[in-house]
Design an enzyme around this catalytic site. Structure first.
Site, short mmCIF file in Angstrom:
data_model
loop_
_atom_site.label_atom_id
_atom_site.label_comp_id
_atom_site.label_asym_id
_atom_site.label_seq_id
_atom_site.Cartn_x
_atom_site.Cartn_y
_atom_site.Cartn_z
N HIS A 75 -66.07 -13.92 -10.16
CA HIS A 75 -65.74 -15.04 -11.04
C HIS A 75 -66.56 -16.28 -10.69
O HIS A 75 -67.06 -16.98 -11.57
CB HIS A 75 -64.24 -15.36 -10.96
CG HIS A 75 -63.35 -14.23 -11.38
ND1 HIS A 75 -61.99 -14.24 -11.19
CD2 HIS A 75 -63.64 -13.04 -11.97
CE1 HIS A 75 -61.47 -13.12 -11.65
NE2 HIS A 75 -62.45 -12.37 -12.11
N HIS A 232 -62.74 -11.26 -20.67
CA HIS A 232 -62.79 -11.31 -19.21
C HIS A 232 -63.71 -10.23 -18.65
O HIS A 232 -64.37 -10.45 -17.62
CB HIS A 232 -61.40 -11.16 -18.58
CG HIS A 232 -61.44 -11.30 -17.09
ND1 HIS A 232 -61.51 -12.53 -16.48
CD2 HIS A 232 -61.52 -10.38 -16.10
CE1 HIS A 232 -61.59 -12.35 -15.17
NE2 HIS A 232 -61.61 -11.05 -14.91
N ASP A 236 -66.66 -10.85 -15.94
CA ASP A 236 -66.92 -10.04 -14.74
C ASP A 236 -68.34 -9.50 -14.73
O ASP A 236 -69.02 -9.51 -13.70
CB ASP A 236 -65.95 -8.86 -14.69
CG ASP A 236 -64.60 -9.22 -14.10
OD1 ASP A 236 -64.47 -10.29 -13.48
OD2 ASP A 236 -63.66 -8.42 -14.26
N HIS A 259 -66.85 -2.81 -12.14
CA HIS A 259 -67.65 -3.38 -11.05
C HIS A 259 -68.56 -2.30 -10.46
O HIS A 259 -69.72 -2.57 -10.14
CB HIS A 259 -66.74 -3.94 -9.96
CG HIS A 259 -65.89 -5.08 -10.40
ND1 HIS A 259 -66.41 -6.23 -10.93
CD2 HIS A 259 -64.54 -5.24 -10.39
CE1 HIS A 259 -65.42 -7.06 -11.22
NE2 HIS A 259 -64.28 -6.48 -10.90
#
Length: 294
Positions: A75, A232, A236, A259
């Site tokens: 973030h 969001h 990311d 991720h």
């Protein structure tokens, strides 16, 4: 256009997502060609932001060196990338970056307070030359050549509030602040309960995440955007792609990206110099790119 850093040092204090303890974050200027460097003041360890220093991607992006780690960096990095900052020392006194409200809005405000200043060395960016894709079953993340920068993301969840959501960000700093920065991380109540049983997510609450049960959003204030969940995911992704080490020009596209897939994408990109070209923003042909970070 020249490399940048911040005008002055700034700091904030927030709660760490996993330990639930107060964490101080401090940002300090660095000179040209320094890059982004994380520093743990509690153990006197510096961790340069490099793909090789990523040690975990299961629930957040975690970097480490000599056995010391800093978790949940994405973030903060997302905001730094959006502001086009090339050189910065990011200091924390614990093993994670504070989660704040679960978005990058607090970090944007911190960078606004710090200010951005140009240095004396031309800014470098990466131009994507070839399509690169990392796929696991139906899930994939992809980079492809383009004359601008777009982030496209699709998510699918068997939940009545989320279902399928798609979003495309035409990247500029202002578009990021307007469309992406306030989008919060999210999780499901049963996952939060499980993580806490394992001693994790101790700092997680309705103050720093969207939490859903089987049918609804539990946060009394509701959502900031109807499609806050996919927004969001773009937040990311921008933070994860900052591991490349510089801003880039190209299209990012993902279906159920993560991720882990983002990390694998950066490694796949960087392993062959034919995949990209590093250019300096020094002439009239790069003026359009400068506007993105105004």
């Amino acid at each position: 256009m020249y490399q940048t850093t911040i005008k002055k040092s700034v700091e904030l204090v927030g709660i760490g997502l996993h330990k639930g303890s107060a964490v101080k974050l401090r940002l300090e200027p660095l000179e040209s060609n320094s890059g982004l460097i994380f520093y743990r003041s509690d153990v006197d360890v510096a961790i340069p932001l490099l793909p090789a220093n990523v040690v975990d991607t299961k629930m957040a992006t975690v970097i480490g060196k000599d056995g010391y780690v800093i978790s949940t960096i994405e973030h903060m990095l997302s905001a730094i990338y959006a502001y086009g900052i090339d050189n910065l020392k990011i200091i924390v006194n614990a093993d994670e970056v504070p989660v704040m409200d679960g978005s990058s809005a607090s970090f944007c405000m911190l960078l606004d307070e710090a200010g951005v200043v140009q240095l004396d060395v031309p800014k470098k960016i990466m131009r994507i030359k070839k399509e690169i894709i990392v796929q696991e079953g139906e899930k994939y993340v992809k980079l492809s050549p383009s004359t601008d920068l777009k982030y496209g993301f699709t998510i699918k969840f068997p939940h009545p509030v989320i279902q399928q959501q798609e979003y495309v960000l035409n990247f500029t700093k202002q578009n990021y602040k307007d469309e992406i920065a306030r989008a919060r991380t999210f999780g499901f109540l049963h996952e939060v309960q499980y993580l806490r049983s394992k001693g994790l997510a101790l700092g997680g609450s309705l103050e720093n995440a969207i939490v859903l049960d089987d049918k609804k959003v539990l946060n009394p204030e509701g959502l900031r955007f109807d499609d806050e969940f996919v927004r969001h995911k773009i937040l990311d992704a921008i933070g994860d792609m900052a591991l490349i080490g510089m801003n880039f020009v190209g299209n990012y596209e993902a279906l159920a990206g993560s991720h882990d897939l983002n990390h694998k994408l950066t490694l796949e990109l960087l392993k062959d110099a034919e995949n990209y070209e590093v250019i300096e923003l020094v002439d009239e042909k790069t003026k359009e790119l400068e506007k993105a970070y105004a």
